[in-house]
Design a protein around this motif. Structure first.
Motif, mmCIF file in Angstrom:
data_model
loop_
_atom_site.group_PDB
_atom_site.id
_atom_site.type_symbol
_atom_site.label_atom_id
_atom_site.label_comp_id
_atom_site.label_asym_id
_atom_site.label_seq_id
_atom_site.Cartn_x
_atom_site.Cartn_y
_atom_site.Cartn_z
ATOM 1 N N ARG A 181 0.808 -1.222 0.000
ATOM 2 C CA ARG A 181 0.000 0.000 0.000
ATOM 3 C C ARG A 181 0.849 1.284 0.000
ATOM 4 O O ARG A 181 0.489 2.280 0.614
ATOM 5 C CB ARG A 181 -0.963 0.014 1.191
ATOM 6 N N LYS A 229 -1.163 4.346 -1.203
ATOM 7 C CA LYS A 229 -2.052 4.943 -0.197
ATOM 8 C C LYS A 229 -1.256 5.828 0.754
ATOM 9 O O LYS A 229 -1.658 6.940 1.073
ATOM 10 C CB LYS A 229 -2.725 3.806 0.579
ATOM 11 N N ARG A 288 -5.500 2.867 15.597
ATOM 12 C CA ARG A 288 -4.911 1.879 14.682
ATOM 13 C C ARG A 288 -3.558 1.407 15.212
ATOM 14 O O ARG A 288 -3.205 0.238 15.097
ATOM 15 C CB ARG A 288 -4.751 2.472 13.288
ATOM 16 N N ARG A 312 -3.949 -1.027 18.044
ATOM 17 C CA ARG A 312 -4.286 -2.373 17.549
ATOM 18 C C ARG A 312 -3.036 -3.079 17.015
ATOM 19 O O ARG A 312 -2.830 -4.265 17.239
ATOM 20 C CB ARG A 312 -5.359 -2.278 16.461
ATOM 21 N N ASP A 348 -12.047 -3.472 10.335
ATOM 22 C CA ASP A 348 -12.953 -3.268 9.200
ATOM 23 C C ASP A 348 -14.241 -4.008 9.517
ATOM 24 O O ASP A 348 -14.234 -4.993 10.259
ATOM 25 C CB ASP A 348 -12.308 -3.844 7.930
ATOM 26 N N LYS A 394 -15.776 6.547 10.609
ATOM 27 C CA LYS A 394 -14.423 6.081 10.919
ATOM 28 C C LYS A 394 -13.325 6.843 10.193
ATOM 29 O O LYS A 394 -12.211 6.922 10.669
ATOM 30 C CB LYS A 394 -14.301 4.593 10.637
#
Ligand SMILES: CN1c2c(nc(N)[nH]c2=O)NC[C@@H]1CNc1ccc(C(=O)N[C@@H](CCC(=O)N[C@@H](CCC(=O)N[C@@H](CCC(=O)O)C(=O)O)C(=O)O)C(=O)O)cc1
Ligand SMILES: N[C@@H](CCS)C(=O)O
Ligand SMILES: [Zn+2]
Length: 770
Positions: A18, A21, A448, A451, A496, A736
């Motif tokens: 990614r 991104k 995030r 996690r 997700d 989110k």
């Protein structure tokens, strides 16, 4: 030498890990300069081209790469910039390009919707009534030259065709369609001509709209357009590409005046092959045969595929055949090679973009040099596929028996909605126009990263759990302070909405880097359903009950529905999708009863992917919708009368599935509406829908805080059609992706508007629909 060619329709743009991104978000956040950003994009783009060349693809696509979305690229290239962005003409600066997609402080973003039946979202081109198409820039040309000069690749530029482009656009009147098309075609010819001069041999022009219902008039237009386009250039060959389904008018399509036709031989349920056998294929044309599944992640059975290609070769000359995936590989992850933690039985049966291209080149080699040259590959694939198919995880007797038990029972709530509605009114005592949100709250970097630490074992389960609880508690307080009527726990524990449930259910596997672009820089990592699905312990009870313990207001339980879990996962193919959906529905039915046992009586079961999964072919839609209704009701209808079932849908056109929405028998549906600027309301006008409904009053995709007037006008417009007792006030979708401050401000404004209108109704200042 006569030679079959291998080709790629499109390649994923996000990079193996990614990188795309990350660069985009760094640029948007101002952490890298424009030139650093563009240089990172160039590196990614050229690496991907090099990789395809190393794999051995003959026709490598150019221009499938995008800085955001290929449909937006096409709109910008032809000068369709919505007036509200006040562009003065000429080349479009990069900031403006991103503003159209994301909105800015002055102007709302363009609408975003599903790309056919996929989980990819494109920016809907807006064609203002006074729009004059102009070629702002031939974006394919620099990309073509880059590949040629830097890598020695004579690429195959790819562009969305004019008919599909216009049919996917909005804003213009239907009567202007032909006029616009006539104006666009010379611009397309200019693009083709410049590419030809630069040395292009092939240009792929995508016309996926050809797999949807076409009128005689449409087909006639196609002929005129492609006649002009192919004749507008001298040597460059147009490959007219279709995908996602069969073409209904095979003979008309294959006889269009272009050099090559691309057909999907995977998602056509045999229809294209049947037409090919029946009607043959024009001798002078190339057939680009999409035989490798571009939508799944499973290895192809090369034996079967080889036989299929031999079959095709009975109708097409060898030097006129191109072997390729069925569609762009945008819809699958990049490579299996980086997956180190997967069970080898599963891993060896997987094939992502790179492996799919390898499969296409292996088959091409076999056709060119004889099957014996690829026999080893064929045997190896067969062995790996068989190992997975025979695995015990695919034969769980208990799961299969339970599905069987329901075979003759129609899942149905015992009490009619009209009575349930009264029970809920007494039970929840909500005001008119209750305010709520869709489920998720800002997933900040902190969440995030927490996690990630927990996953890496740096944080214990207890520590992570208490971190999640702190977030829940903070946001319950904030929601109360904002004044919302129905609260949510915020989904902080979820990576997700599908992957999370997949991780909790048996029968699912996870990849580490199996990302797929969903929209803009946002990606999803669809879980892999490889075995029978079952639930062993509660999945959501802990967080919801904790949230409920902190407030007297109702907290909605929050689940993802069976159709969405199925459609947003990569699914086993040894049994029907419906069988898998029923297994998921029964697992959810258990979860719902766990929630009820813990006094959670308002439960939202999200089905945003229901519309997306609607088959393109009209004749297949009824069965799909019936199965979807069955699965939703199987999951949700075994509840007590007091329990209010909500559902939520977004990013789609809903008009044609209004009856299905009604049949789901959910007490309340929240549905995306703000980006389409109220167009959805007319669907409800026609239908006279009776159940609870929250038409999203603001667009959550933009960082811009919606103003009070804007939301007020959305609500008042809806109240012309819907009764205030039916109407819920909520944003378009989950929050989110938004920041904490903008979310708080937006929700404050939303509650303020709802209260103002509520007062006007109570004071009878506002005359309402009875
Ligand atoms: C509602 N939508 C969804 C769709 N499909 C889904 N499967 N899920 C959906 O919610 N389709 C329609 C829409 C599309 N909308 C969205 C909206 C937002 C996202 C999104 O935010 N995606 C995230 C990835 C989400 C995720 O899994 N995050 C993981 C973290 C993974 C990660 O990046 N880890 C980093 C470290 C963390 C850090 O440093 O920040 C790493 O490993 O390096 C998690 O939360 O644990 C995105 O970032 O794109 C998608 C679709
Ligand atoms: N409950 C989910 C639905 C997204 S479609 C969310 O709020 O993110
Ligand atoms: Zn949504």
């Amino acid at each position: 030498m006569t030679k079959v060619l291998s080709s790629t329709i499109g390649y994923p743009r996000i990079g193996e890990k990614r990188e795309w991104k990350k660069a985009l978000e760094q640029f948007w956040n101002g952490n890298i300069t424009e030139s650093e950003f563009l240089s990172e994009m160039e590196t990614l783009r050229t690496n991907d081209l090099q990789k395809q060349q190393d794999i051995g693809s003959d026709l490598i696509p150019i221009g499938d790469f995008s800085l955001y979305d290929h449909v937006l690229d096409t709109a910008v290239m032809f000068g369709f910039i919505p007036n509200r962005f006040k562009h003065k003409g000429g080349e479009v600066p990069i900031d403006l390009y991103f503003d159209i997609a994301r909105g800015n402080h002055e102007a709302v973003a363009s609408e975003m919707t599903k790309w056919f039946n996929t989980n990819y979202h494109y920016i809907v081109p807006e064609i203002d009534s006074d729009a004059q198409p102009t070629l702002t820039e031939n974006r394919l040309l620099p990309y073509f030259l880059e590949a040629k000069e830097k890598l020695g690749i004579i690429g195959k530029p790819v562009i969305l065709g004019p008919v599909s482009f216009l049919k996917l656009a909005k804003g213009y009147e239907q009567k202007d369609f032909k006029k616009l098309l006539k104006r666009l075609v010379p611009l397309y010819i200019q693009v083709l001509y410049e590419l030809e001069r630069a040395g292009a041999e092939w240009v792929q022009v995508d016309e996926p709209i050809l797999t949807t219902p076409m009128t005689k008039d449409d087909l006639h237009l196609f002929r005129e357009v492609y006649d002009s386009m192919q004749n507008g250039v001298s040597s460059v060959k147009i490959l007219l590409q279709t995908y996602f389904e069969s073409v209904d008018h095979y003979q008309e399509v294959v006889s269009l005046p272009v050099a090559g036709i691309g057909l999907d031989f995977v998602h056509d349920q045999g229809a294209n092959l049947e037409s090919l056998k029946k009607h043959g294929f024009p001798k002078d044309k190339y057939l680009a045969a999409g035989v490798i599944n571009g939508r799944n992640i499973w290895s192809e059975d090369l034996d079967t595929k080889y036989a299929q290609l031999e079959n095709i070769l009975s109708k097409v000359e060898k030097d006129r055949l191109i072997v390729q995936p069925s569609c762009s590989l945008l819809h699958v992850p990049v490579t299996v090679t980086t997956e180190e933690d997967l069970d080898p039985v599963i891993k060896n049966a997987l094939s992502f973009a790179d492996q799919k291209l390898e499969e296409a080149t292996v088959l091409t080699e076999g056709l060119n040099h004889g099957r014996h040259t690829i026999e080893k590959h064929i045997e190896e694939r067969t062995r790996c596929i068989e190992l997975l198919w025979k695995s015990s995880s695919r034969n769980l007797e208990d799961v299969q028996k339970e599905v069987e038990l329901w075979k003759d029972i129609e899942p149905k709530r015992p009490t009619h909605y009209s009575s349930r509605q009264k029970i809920h009114q007494d039970y929840f005592e909500l005001p008119l126009l209750p305010t709520t949100t869709i489920g998720s709250l800002p997933q900040t970097k902190e969440i995030r990263q927490a996690r990630l630490k927990w996953r890496r074992g740096e944080w214990s389960d207890e520590y992570y759990q208490s971190f999640i609880e702190d977030n829940i508690s903070e946001w319950i307080k904030r929601q109360e302070e904002i004044g919302l009527d129905v609260l949510i726990h915020g989904e902080f524990e979820r990576n997700d909405m599908v992957e999370f449930f997949g991780e909790k259910l048996d029968g699912f596997a996870f990849t580490r880097y199996g990302w797929v672009q969903s929209y803009g820089s946002r990606c999803v990592k669809p879980p892999v359903i490889y075995g029978d699905v079952s639930l062993t312990e509660p999945m959501t009870v802990k967080e919801i009950t904790y949230a409920q313990s902190l407030t007297k207001k109702p907290v909605k339980g929050m689940l993802t529905g069976p159709i969405t879990i199925l459609n947003w996962s990569f699914v086993r193919e040894d049994i029907s999708k419906f069988e898998v959906t029923k297994q998921i529905a029964l697992a959810l039915q258990k979860e719902i009863s766990f929630l009820e046992e813990n006094n959670i009586n308002m439960i939202q079961v999200d089905e945003p992917a229901l519309r997306e999964g609607l088959p393109i072919k009209v004749e297949k839609q009824k069965e799909y919708l019936e199965e979807a209704v069955y699965a939703f009701k199987l999951a949700t209808s075994s509840v007590q009368d007091e329990t209010q079932i909500h559902t939520h849908m977004c990013y789609s056109e809903f008009g044609e599935i209004m009856d299905t929405i009604d049949q789901l028998d959910a007490d309340v549906i929240s549905i995306e509406a703000a980006r389409s600027h109220g167009e959805l309301i007319s669907d409800f006008e026609e239908k006279s829908y009776e159940k609870g409904i929250g038409l999203g009053v603001y667009d959550i995709h933009s960082p811009r805080v919606p103003g009070v007037e804007e939301m007020e006008s959305n609500i008042l417009r809806a109240l012309k059609v819907l009764h205030p007792r039916q109407f819920w006030v909520n944003p378009d979708c989950g929050l989110k992706t938004r920041g904490i401050n903008e979310t708080t401000d937006a929700l404050r404004n939303m509650v303020k508007v709802a209260r103002q209108i509520r007062e006007k109704i109570n004071d009878e200042v506002l005359i309402i629909k009875k």
